[in-house]
Design a protein around this motif. Structure first.
Motif, mmCIF file in Angstrom:
data_model
loop_
_atom_site.group_PDB
_atom_site.id
_atom_site.type_symbol
_atom_site.label_atom_id
_atom_site.label_comp_id
_atom_site.label_asym_id
_atom_site.label_seq_id
_atom_site.Cartn_x
_atom_site.Cartn_y
_atom_site.Cartn_z
ATOM 1 N N GLU A 1 -36.224 2.120 -106.344
ATOM 2 C CA GLU A 1 -36.647 1.071 -107.476
ATOM 3 C C GLU A 1 -35.915 0.067 -107.227
ATOM 4 O OE1 GLU A 1 -39.321 1.324 -109.497
ATOM 5 O OE2 GLU A 1 -39.902 3.494 -108.935
ATOM 6 N N ASN A 2 -36.934 -1.209 -107.107
ATOM 7 C CA ASN A 2 -36.161 -2.543 -107.129
ATOM 8 C C ASN A 2 -35.123 -2.812 -106.271
ATOM 9 O OD1 ASN A 2 -36.461 -5.234 -107.865
ATOM 10 N ND2 ASN A 2 -35.090 -4.912 -109.643
ATOM 11 N N ILE B 1 -37.386 -3.873 -103.317
ATOM 12 C CA ILE B 1 -38.592 -2.996 -102.477
ATOM 13 C C ILE B 1 -38.238 -1.911 -103.353
ATOM 14 C CG2 ILE B 1 -37.999 -4.126 -100.311
ATOM 15 C CD1 ILE B 1 -36.810 -1.538 -99.570
ATOM 16 N N SER B 2 -39.734 -1.264 -103.594
ATOM 17 C CA SER B 2 -39.602 0.041 -104.189
ATOM 18 C C SER B 2 -40.721 0.898 -103.506
ATOM 19 C CB SER B 2 -40.313 0.067 -105.496
ATOM 20 O OG SER B 2 -39.361 -0.811 -106.685
ATOM 21 N N PHE B 3 -40.357 2.103 -103.280
ATOM 22 C CA PHE B 3 -41.332 3.222 -102.792
ATOM 23 C C PHE B 3 -40.733 4.577 -103.157
ATOM 24 C CE2 PHE B 3 -38.173 2.399 -99.397
ATOM 25 C CZ PHE B 3 -37.890 3.456 -99.194
ATOM 26 N N GLY C 1 -28.593 -4.412 -106.664
ATOM 27 C CA GLY C 1 -29.556 -4.057 -107.539
ATOM 28 C C GLY C 1 -30.269 -2.982 -107.406
ATOM 29 N N GLY C 2 -30.877 -2.089 -108.276
ATOM 30 C CA GLY C 2 -31.858 -1.210 -108.221
ATOM 31 C C GLY C 2 -31.355 0.058 -108.206
ATOM 32 N N THR C 3 -32.163 1.239 -108.057
ATOM 33 C CA THR C 3 -31.581 2.528 -107.913
ATOM 34 C C THR C 3 -32.461 3.059 -106.965
ATOM 35 O OG1 THR C 3 -33.472 3.228 -109.193
ATOM 36 C CG2 THR C 3 -31.692 2.740 -110.636
ATOM 37 N N ILE C 4 -31.547 4.317 -106.305
ATOM 38 C CA ILE C 4 -31.819 5.043 -105.160
ATOM 39 C C ILE C 4 -31.835 6.542 -105.760
ATOM 40 C CG2 ILE C 4 -31.736 5.894 -102.897
ATOM 41 C CD1 ILE C 4 -30.542 3.150 -102.157
ATOM 42 N N MET C 5 -32.872 7.142 -106.148
ATOM 43 C CA MET C 5 -32.834 8.510 -106.816
ATOM 44 C C MET C 5 -33.233 9.633 -105.838
ATOM 45 S SD MET C 5 -31.831 7.720 -109.883
ATOM 46 C CE MET C 5 -32.027 9.489 -110.653
ATOM 47 N N LEU D 1 -46.254 -7.509 -106.720
ATOM 48 C CA LEU D 1 -46.925 -6.368 -106.540
ATOM 49 C C LEU D 1 -47.693 -5.928 -107.329
ATOM 50 C CD1 LEU D 1 -46.304 -4.725 -103.639
ATOM 51 C CD2 LEU D 1 -44.838 -3.250 -104.814
ATOM 52 N N HIS D 2 -49.231 -5.596 -106.982
ATOM 53 C CA HIS D 2 -50.210 -5.359 -107.993
ATOM 54 C C HIS D 2 -50.793 -3.754 -107.572
ATOM 55 C CE1 HIS D 2 -50.147 -9.281 -109.539
ATOM 56 N NE2 HIS D 2 -50.307 -9.722 -108.310
ATOM 57 N N ASP D 3 -50.984 -3.055 -108.542
ATOM 58 C CA ASP D 3 -51.672 -1.720 -108.574
ATOM 59 C C ASP D 3 -52.881 -2.020 -108.159
ATOM 60 O OD1 ASP D 3 -49.449 0.199 -108.756
ATOM 61 O OD2 ASP D 3 -49.620 -0.393 -111.139
#
Length: 332
Positions: free
Chosen positions: A10-11, A29-31, A68-72, A310-312
């Protein structure tokens, strides 16, 4: 029933602090990757694919830093882990296959010794004879002929394809949950490439692991990936299931990448190869608007002035003003 989520990025922001300024190599980036799923990270050289993998593994080279961001990963934030905790995760739960096997293998030790050392580091309950038996079992699993003999051979005695198979064997030694493949077939001829890809698909099914495939080869993506995440200049510009991206690309960059693939048919015999105009932007000198605007066939003045979000869109996401619900792009 939706598959269980294994990895969620996330981000994520990874920057390099250079004498000339800050280079935002990965910029938000997020995925996601679900269990048993293969995600392909696609894009031109320098877009941040390999750095994304290094960030997940917490192996960002100096002077880079995750800012920044998280990697879960399986419910735990890898960015909160100590280096000791990460060493326990790397090679056991998350492993990586590199592009050139000769740089991943030590030329002065036999391939068997190197697999055994990997096993003993992460599975300390194994004695040397048990580790050797497991190493030969892995070589056999990877379809390497005469595994008992290959166990005693050095990397230079093996073909390029066999060396890559050995690297894969080392990566699979501890039955990882996530396998990251960084251009694993680039240095191999097309026949061996196909064998390695078939093997990865078979092993994913047999072992139930997830795969992140880093590549610029769209043929590899079509062969192995469930989902595609297209990157450009450190950002995700489109992500969706593979069939949708190939049949109905939404982002102009995704469309241009697919148009760049040579089509072999009598109708295209005299047609020139399509190429994306312009150059990848200098990440030290980012302009205000959409990063792809200078190379985009659809760009308008608005695209050069305002960054794209980024749009859904349906089941996917796309970073383009044409899909912004608050913007009437046709009237700009």
């Amino acid at each position: 029933m939706k598959e269980e989520k294994l990895l969620s990025v996330e981000n994520l922001q990874t920057h390099f602090y250079l004498e000339d300024g800050i280079l935002k190599a990965i910029d938000g980036i997020s995925f996601e990757v679900h269990k048993g799923e293969t995600l392909a990270l696609v894009g031109e050289s320098g877009c941040g694919k390999s750095l994304t993998a290094a960030s997940i593994m917490r192996l960002v080279p100096v002077p880079g830093k995750i800012v920044g961001g998280t990697i879960m990963f399986d419910g735990e934030n890898l960015l909160a882990k100590t280096q000791k905790q990460m060493r326990a995760i790397r090679g056991s739960r998350i492993t990586m296959i590199f592009q050139e096997p000769m740089t991943a293998l030590n030329p002065v030790f036999t391939v068997g010794w190197q697999i055994v050392e990997t096993l003993k580091y992460h599975q300390k309950h194994l004695n040397r004879s048990q580790a050797k038996a497991r190493a030969i079992e892995l070589l056999d699993l990877l379809r390497i002929p005469l595994p008992e003999q290959r166990f005693h051979e050095y990397p230079h005695q093996l073909s390029g394809g066999m060396r890559q198979q050995v690297v894969i064997a080392m990566a699979l030694a501890c039955n990882p949950d996530l396998l990251i493949c960084d251009e694993p077939t680039t240095a191999l001829d097309v026949t061996v490439q196909a064998q390695i890809l078939d093997l990865l698909v078979e092993l994913r099914s047999k072992l139930g692991m997830s795969i992140i495939m880093i590549t610029h080869n769209l043929g590899v993506v079509a062969e192995i990936a469930d989902k595609v995440c297209i990157m450009y200049a450190g950002q995700v510009v489109e992500q969706n299931i593979t069939q949708v991206v190939f049949s109905q690309p939404m982002h102009p960059y995704a469309e241009a990448l697919l148009n760049s693939v040579p089509q072999i048919s009598d109708e295209n015999e005299d047609q020139e190869l399509y190429q994306i105009r312009g150059m990848v932007p200098n990440l030290m000198k980012i302009h205000a608007g959409c990063l792809f605007a200078p190379r985009c066939d659809y760009a308008k003045l608005y695209c050069f002035e305002k960054p794209s979000e980024l749009h859904d869109v349906g089941n996917g996401k796309v970073r383009c003003h044409r899909y912004d619900p608050e913007v009437n792009f046709n009237e700009l």
